[in-house]
Design a protein around this motif. Sequence first.
Motif, PDB file in Angstrom:
ATOM      1  N   LEU A  29     -30.428 -16.822  27.864  1.00 24.57           N
ATOM      2  CA  LEU A  29     -31.547 -16.204  27.606  1.00 24.57           C
ATOM      3  C   LEU A  29     -32.512 -16.442  26.606  1.00 24.57           C
ATOM      4  CD1 LEU A  29     -29.883 -12.521  28.362  1.00 24.57           C
ATOM      5  CD2 LEU A  29     -31.178 -14.115  29.988  1.00 24.57           C
ATOM      6  N   GLY A  80     -24.984  -7.314  23.346  1.00 21.94           N
ATOM      7  CA  GLY A  80     -26.326  -7.404  24.066  1.00 21.94           C
ATOM      8  C   GLY A  80     -26.672  -8.679  24.447  1.00 21.94           C
ATOM      9  N   SER A  81     -27.654  -8.811  24.727  1.00 24.28           N
ATOM     10  CA  SER A  81     -28.287 -10.096  25.188  1.00 24.28           C
ATOM     11  C   SER A  81     -28.231 -11.457  24.170  1.00 24.28           C
ATOM     12  CB  SER A  81     -29.865  -9.827  25.685  1.00 24.28           C
ATOM     13  OG  SER A  81     -30.769  -9.657  24.399  1.00 24.28           O
ATOM     14  N   ARG A  82     -28.529 -11.018  22.951  1.00 21.10           N
ATOM     15  CA  ARG A  82     -28.328 -12.058  21.827  1.00 21.10           C
ATOM     16  C   ARG A  82     -27.076 -12.796  22.157  1.00 21.10           C
ATOM     17  NH1 ARG A  82     -32.147 -14.572  19.069  1.00 21.10           N
ATOM     18  NH2 ARG A  82     -34.035 -13.044  19.854  1.00 21.10           N
ATOM     19  N   ASP A 123     -25.702 -14.069  25.189  1.00 24.09           N
ATOM     20  CA  ASP A 123     -26.361 -15.019  26.330  1.00 24.09           C
ATOM     21  C   ASP A 123     -27.028 -16.037  25.732  1.00 24.09           C
ATOM     22  OD1 ASP A 123     -26.842 -16.074  28.601  1.00 24.09           O
ATOM     23  OD2 ASP A 123     -26.910 -14.367  29.772  1.00 24.09           O
ATOM     24  N   GLY A 142     -35.883 -11.541  23.311  1.00 21.56           N
ATOM     25  CA  GLY A 142     -35.252  -9.979  23.215  1.00 21.56           C
ATOM     26  C   GLY A 142     -34.714  -9.552  21.625  1.00 21.56           C
TER      27      GLY A 142
END
Length: 99
Positions: free
Chosen positions: A36, A29-31, A33, A39
Motif C-alpha cells: 500500500l 493497520g495499513s502501515r 502492508d 495512509g
Amino acid sequence: MRLTDEQIQAIRQLTCEVAGDKAKVRVFGSRLDDTLRGGDLDLLLELPEPVDNPALLAAQMSTRVSRALQGRKVDVLLSAPNLLHLPIHDVAFQEGKLL
C-alpha cells in the motif's frame, strides 16, 4: 512495515518521553502492508499503570509523532488497566508489530 529505521527510533523515543519507559508501542493497520501507499499511522500504546487523562496522553503522542513524521496523520489507541478493552484492541494486539 512502511516505516524507516529512523522513524521507528523516533516513535520509540517519543513513547518513552510521553508515556514512560515501561510503555510499549505497536504499529497496526495499513502501515504493515508494504504493497500500500500513503495512509495514516495507527499506534497502540500499552501502559502497565492506570492512566489519569487518556485523551490528553493520546493527543500528546499523536501530535509529537505526527511532527516527527512531517505531518503524517497518527491515530493512537491506549491499553491500560483502567481503560475499557474494545474489539479494536484485539485487532491491534493480534496484527500489530511491537516496535
